[in-house]
Design a protein around this motif. Structure first.
Motif, PDB file in Angstrom:
ATOM      1  N   UNK A 182     124.211 136.689  50.532  1.00 53.09           N
ATOM      2  CA  UNK A 182     123.817 135.308  50.858  1.00 53.09           C
ATOM      3  C   UNK A 182     122.645 134.853  49.987  1.00 53.09           C
ATOM      4  N   UNK A 183     121.722 135.771  49.685  1.00 56.76           N
ATOM      5  CA  UNK A 183     120.590 135.425  48.841  1.00 56.76           C
ATOM      6  C   UNK A 183     121.054 135.120  47.416  1.00 56.76           C
TER       7      UNK A 183
ATOM      8  N   UNK B 242     111.947 130.979  41.584  1.00 53.24           N
ATOM      9  CA  UNK B 242     111.122 132.175  41.431  1.00 53.24           C
ATOM     10  C   UNK B 242     110.996 132.935  42.753  1.00 53.24           C
ATOM     11  N   UNK B 243     110.837 132.197  43.846  1.00 47.82           N
ATOM     12  CA  UNK B 243     110.758 132.847  45.160  1.00 47.82           C
ATOM     13  C   UNK B 243     112.053 133.592  45.502  1.00 47.82           C
ATOM     14  N   UNK B 244     113.169 132.970  45.189  1.00 47.47           N
ATOM     15  CA  UNK B 244     114.458 133.622  45.460  1.00 47.47           C
ATOM     16  C   UNK B 244     114.652 134.875  44.605  1.00 47.47           C
TER      17      UNK B 244
ATOM     18  N   UNK C 229     122.912 128.230  44.003  1.00 50.46           N
ATOM     19  CA  UNK C 229     122.775 126.815  44.400  1.00 50.46           C
ATOM     20  C   UNK C 229     121.421 126.247  43.957  1.00 50.46           C
ATOM     21  N   UNK C 230     120.354 127.064  44.101  1.00 45.94           N
ATOM     22  CA  UNK C 230     119.025 126.587  43.741  1.00 45.94           C
ATOM     23  C   UNK C 230     118.912 126.345  42.237  1.00 45.94           C
TER      24      UNK C 230
ATOM     25  N   UNK D 153     120.298 123.119  41.359  1.00 49.36           N
ATOM     26  CA  UNK D 153     119.482 121.973  41.800  1.00 49.36           C
ATOM     27  C   UNK D 153     118.209 121.823  40.985  1.00 49.36           C
ATOM     28  N   UNK D 154     117.476 122.915  40.796  1.00 46.83           N
ATOM     29  CA  UNK D 154     116.144 122.805  40.189  1.00 46.83           C
ATOM     30  C   UNK D 154     115.999 123.580  38.885  1.00 46.83           C
ATOM     31  N   UNK D 155     116.989 124.391  38.530  1.00 47.52           N
ATOM     32  CA  UNK D 155     116.878 125.160  37.296  1.00 47.52           C
ATOM     33  C   UNK D 155     116.141 126.469  37.507  1.00 47.52           C
TER      34      UNK D 155
END
Length: 472
Positions: free
Chosen positions: A76-77, A96-98, A83-84, A87-89
């Protein structure tokens, strides 16, 4: 009663009964296929998961399987990262957090080994090998840290690295699972929910069959009637379900859905060939050993020389059958057989007389006298006829003369008594026993040698040919 005997019964089942037999045979086949699938589900779950994922997700319920939380969170991560990025590159704080979270989850997965519970530690080993080879690192921890970092990921290789994860690592991670453990300390297995309808059906059929057998054979009680179809009880066991192959084979054979006769003959052949030689040797040697032991103990000599020590012979008709048979055969020989053979006997006697007379000078001189050439032949013919008739008349007279029969019986009895007296001498007894024991030992050695040389294959072939002739 074996299932082969049941099938070969002279009373062939009706078409209706044959249809019922085939129905239950097909049901047993379906049930056994389900049993085999259930046995194979855990070892082959990875194959089923990729081949029929929707079916696998439903069947996991019967094996107490559910997705593993740790590996599911990891996947899931990864999906959230994809997806992130869209959206934001890659350069955003959220991305970075992910990435840092994936680094932590990767190290946690390596340390905790969530695959061990499902006995799939090999999958984790493959994952570590794949990531080390991809990142050219000796440590799986460093390889994952580098893989999930902006230092490695870039807009140019991002899609390529996601493809690597989806094709090489995701299939290994998503096959992991968690399996519930019941109160008995064993894995949860709800296959009985699928098996229960079959067990109920086979149980009802077994009761009906037992009732039918008890009605057909009134002398059998219910337990004995059940034992006539003992193999059907294997269909009712909630454990050792693989044993259902036995009643399934019986049903397929009896219903004639599968011709197992060649297989049965081959099994019989192999069993007989493998064991018949040893059994034959053991039986033969045992019989000879018992005979030798009886001779060494003196049982045979005591039985022959002391008639009073023998167990009383049971006579059911107050007739000595041996004497009666001998007298009957002698009577038939003299009154029925010999008269039919009289011409042959006369010819034989005449030939013997002529050969004897030809050696006499007087006979040859008589043949040279004019008019006397045929006289010797006529005399020999008359002599041969008289001899044969005289012998036949004498034998017939003796057979009907009670005095002759009495004297003959007395002669036989005196001979036996005289022989027993001589045999009772210790020297003779020991010598005869020793010779007979040695003879039996030679027979035993040559018996075993003959079996080892010739084997029982030839006997089996002869028996097989005789059975084929008898069945024609």
């Amino acid at each position: 009663m074996s299932f082969v005997q049941q099938k070969s019964s002279p009373n062939k089942p009706s078409r209706h009964r044959r249809g019922i037999e085939r129905f239950f045979a097909i049901v047993a086949l379906i049930n056994f296929c389900l049993v085999l699938f259930d046995y194979s589900y855990i070892p082959w779950r990875d194959f089923y998961f990729h081949a029929v994922p929707a079916f696998t997700q439903r069947y996991d319920f019967f094996k107490g399987i559910e997705p593993h939380r740790e590996t599911e969170r990891y996947l899931a991560q990864v999906n959230a990262l994809k997806q992130q990025v869209e959206l934001t590159g890659l350069q955003s704080q959220e991305t970075e957090n992910l990435l840092q979270e994936l680094q932590f989850l990767s190290n946690e997965m390596i340390e905790d080994n969530p695959f061990a519970e499902a006995n799939k530690s090999g999958a984790l080993a493959k994952i570590k090998n794949q990531i080390r080879a991809r990142m050219h690192e000796e440590s799986a921890h460093k390889a994952f840290d580098l893989f999930w970092s902006t230092q490695h990921l870039s807009p140019q290789n991002l899609q390529q690295e996601f493809n690597f994860f989806d094709t090489q690592l995701r299939p290994l991670i998503e096959t992991n699972y968690y399996r519930d453990i019941g109160t008995n300390g064993k894995f949860v297995d709800k296959f009985w929910l699928i098996d229960l309808p079959f067990v109920v059906l086979f149980g009802c059929e077994f009761v009906v069959r037992t009732f039918a057998i008890s009605r057909k054979y009134p002398d059998l009680n219910w337990l004995q009637s059940m034992l006539r179809r003992w193999f059907d009880l294997l269909l009712l066991l909630p454990f050792w379900r693989w044993l259902r192959i036995i009643p399934l084979t019986v049903r397929l054979y009896q219903s004639e859905l599968v011709d197992l006769e060649p297989l049965r003959e081959q099994i019989n052949h192999d069993v007989v060939i493998n064991f018949a030689e040893e059994i034959t040797e053991i039986v033969g040697i045992r019989i000879i050993d018992q005979a030798q032991d009886a001779l060494k103990r003196g049982d045979v000599a005591n039985w022959v020389l002391n008639p009073e020590s023998r167990r009383p012979y049971i006579n059911i008709n107050n007739t000595n059958e041996v004497q009666a048979i001998a007298a009957r055969l002698l009577d038939l020989s003299i009154h029925q057989v010999l008269p039919k053979m009289q011409p042959d006997i006369e010819a034989l006697v005449q030939h013997m007389v002529i050969n004897s007379l030809n050696q006499s000078p007087l006979y040859r001189q008589i043949q040279n006298v004019p008019g006397m050439r045929r006289l010797p032949e006529q005399l020999t013919e008359k002599l041969a006829t008289d001899i044969s008739h005289s012998a036949y008349s004498t034998m017939s007279h003796f057979l009907q003369d009670p005095v002759v029969m009495q004297l003959s019986n007395q002669l036989v009895e005196n001979f036996i008594q005289a022989l027993q007296v001589e045999l009772q001498k210790q020297q003779n007894v020991q010598e005869i026993q020793s010779l007979v024991i040695d003879l039996l030992e030679e027979i035993k050695i040559n018996y075993v040698k003959g079996i080892a040389t010739e084997g029982v294959e030839k006997l089996w072939e002869e028996s097989y040919q005789l059975r084929k002739i008898a069945q024609q």
